[in-house]
Design a protein around this motif. Structure first.
Motif, PDB file in Angstrom:
ATOM      1  N   GLU A 134       0.819  -1.210   0.000  1.00 55.38           N
ATOM      2  CA  GLU A 134       0.000   0.000   0.000  1.00 55.38           C
ATOM      3  C   GLU A 134       0.858   1.269   0.000  1.00 55.38           C
ATOM      4  OE1 GLU A 134      -2.565  -0.304   3.354  1.00 55.38           O
ATOM      5  OE2 GLU A 134      -0.937  -0.285   4.821  1.00 55.38           O
ATOM      6  N   LYS A 171      -0.867   4.322  -1.470  1.00 54.21           N
ATOM      7  CA  LYS A 171      -2.173   4.715  -0.968  1.00 54.21           C
ATOM      8  C   LYS A 171      -2.005   5.841   0.054  1.00 54.21           C
ATOM      9  CE  LYS A 171      -4.763   0.469  -1.727  1.00 54.21           C
ATOM     10  NZ  LYS A 171      -5.699  -0.514  -1.132  1.00 54.21           N
ATOM     11  N   LYS A 212      -3.274   4.475   4.754  1.00 55.76           N
ATOM     12  CA  LYS A 212      -2.649   3.173   4.969  1.00 55.76           C
ATOM     13  C   LYS A 212      -3.235   2.481   6.199  1.00 55.76           C
ATOM     14  CE  LYS A 212       1.766   4.430   2.831  1.00 55.76           C
ATOM     15  NZ  LYS A 212       1.294   5.673   2.232  1.00 55.76           N
TER      16      LYS A 212
END
Length: 484
Positions: A131, A134, A137
């Protein structure tokens, strides 16, 4: 999500957190008085009478602050099955709000060495998520306190952690997008592995041209990025015995070149460097656990793009071995990268064996799906060792045929060979047959086509989808069992 593990041999009373117990298939409970009150013990037995005991894992609330997990074990359970149970248990944690767990190692089967280690190993491997890009998280941290005497030794804990870190490193590399992990960046990241104790040599385009690695360079010549050959050496023995050699295909992004791939699913070609990532992850693991073996990893790093200087169908190039290749399809590029890498590895390092890994052909997925990697080899002993190692860690391989009769499918009228079989059929075998021509001194060699294993849309026993890291544990087990 972060998994934290601590070991407490002498902790006798458990007042907080969730409690994990291992039981037999009949959910037989014993010696609970040390951890639970008489009333709690009676409650547990009463609840079990109403549970579906055919499940592998049964859980229920003991009180408002404590949850109990009972994990059933079949007789003669194998190590990879223990790992799978650990992974299955991690899946349960997604629906549990609590973040602290106590695992009792005393009721784990003492006859199975490192039972708890395998269980936690599977759990940690399953916990991996990518991730990095992203903005939001996962921040959940889970703490496992392992109590009792049946815990891995300090040495074995290092081994498990080393394999986990190597596998995660492989998954990280495969998960990176092509605009980030291009060959230039990849080579830089590999240079950082010196801190782990690996000797790293990076051959750039200038050096590769001087060496005559024209099949490798031809693949990358359409890209604005550089092309590289990188060697990673681990010397775990004091003597100068021949190393074990591992070679990986590192096509950081594969458009197909002039023989352009269809647009649909081309984004998946970020993982066409998975073979190299496995080699890198394995070498990192060996260094971290200070493996008693000499080993070398060799990876060819390129980007296959349809630029103005790109290689054309019909081009003829001279390989490092001196053999010439007619390029009929620029999308059959991995074998060109491996061709130079294989000959160089054999000539420079004179290894005991060479194992190469590559997401080489779609045909192997047609043959074996996502259950087995295709194994091609010139050596029965090495093949059998790989099959046995794969069964032990459930990273399975299936041996496929090599035969001189396939040679006519890749013989060229204009050069020593052509890089693809246009007659039809045997796509994976003719690719392996092509590679075998670059093993010049009869070194034991095996080729693993991992196109169906490196990446999973739906997830597997020890991964939750995406990059699997397949091959790191397989090759580590081969080394551990047969060569240390």
């Amino acid at each position: 999500m972060s998994i934290v593990i601590s070991y407490k041999k002498n902790l006798s009373k458990v007042n907080l957190g969730n409690f994990v117990l291992f039981v037999d298939e009949n959910y037989t409970l014993s010696d609970l008085s040390k951890y639970f009150t008489k009333e709690e013990n009676q409650f547990i037995n009463d609840v079990l009478k109403s549970q579906n005991l055919s499940k592998k894992i049964v859980s229920f609330d003991l009180n408002s602050k404590k949850k109990i997990f009972l994990i059933s074990l079949k007789k003669n359970i194998k190590s990879f099955e223990i790992e799978n149970l650990g992974a299955k248990f991690f899946h349960y944690l997604k629906d549990v709000k609590q973040t602290e767990f106590i695992i009792n190692s005393n009721n784990a089967p003492s006859k199975i060495k490192n039972f708890v280690g395998y269980f936690l190993h599977g759990l940690k491997l399953k916990s991996y998520i990518f991730e990095k890009y992203k903005t939001k998280k996962t921040k959940k941290n889970i703490l496992f306190k392992i109590i009792g005497k049946n815990i891995p030794s300090a040495k074995d804990q290092i081994k498990f952690k080393a394999v986990e870190e190597g596998t995660f490193f492989t998954r990280d590399l495969v998960s990176e997008p092509g605009n980030i992990l291009h060959p230039d960046e990849y080579a830089k990241r590999l240079s950082l592995l010196k801190k782990d104790g690996l000797k790293v040599n990076i051959y750039d385009e200038k050096k590769l041209k001087k060496l005559g690695m024209n099949t490798l360079l031809g693949v990358g010549q359409g890209s604005i990025r550089g092309s590289y050959l990188v060697t990673l050496e681990w010397k775990g023995l004091k003597d100068s015995s021949k190393p074990l050699a591992f070679v990986g295909k590192g096509v950081c992004f594969d458009t197909g070149g002039i023989s352009l791939k269809p647009a649909k699913f081309m984004e998946d070609m970020t993982y066409d460097m998975a073979g190299s990532a496995v080699v890198v992850g394995l070498m990192k693991s060996l260094a971290l656990r200070k493996a008693k073996v000499n080993a070398v990893g060799v990876v060819g790093l390129v980007e296959n793009m349809p630029g103005g200087n790109a290689q054309r169908p019909g081009d003829i190039v001279k390989s490092y071995s001196g053999k010439t290749v007619e390029i009929l399809n620029t999308d059959a590029e991995g074998r060109l990268v491996l061709a130079d890498a294989l000959t160089y590895t054999e000539e420079k390092f004179k290894p005991k064996f060479i194992i190469d890994l590559a997401t080489l052909t779609g045909a192997i997925i047609v043959s074996l799906g996502s259950e087995y990697a295709g194994l091609f080899s010139n050596d029965d002993k090495l093949s059998q060792q790989l099959i046995e190692a794969g069964e032990r860690v459930e990273e399975k391989v299936w041996r496929m045929p090599l035969n001189k009769n396939f040679d006519k499918l890749i013989d060229s009228k204009n050069a020593d060979m052509q890089n693809i079989n246009y007659v039809g059929g045997a796509g994976s075998t003719t690719a392996a047959q092509f590679l075998q021509r670059f093993i010049l001194n009869k070194t034991p060699w095996a080729h693993l086509d991992i196109a169906g294993m490196a990446f999973s849309k739906y997830g597997g026993a020890l991964n939750s989808g995406g990059a699997t890291g397949y091959g790191v544990r397989l090759l580590n087990k081969l080394i551990e069992d047969k060569y240390e």
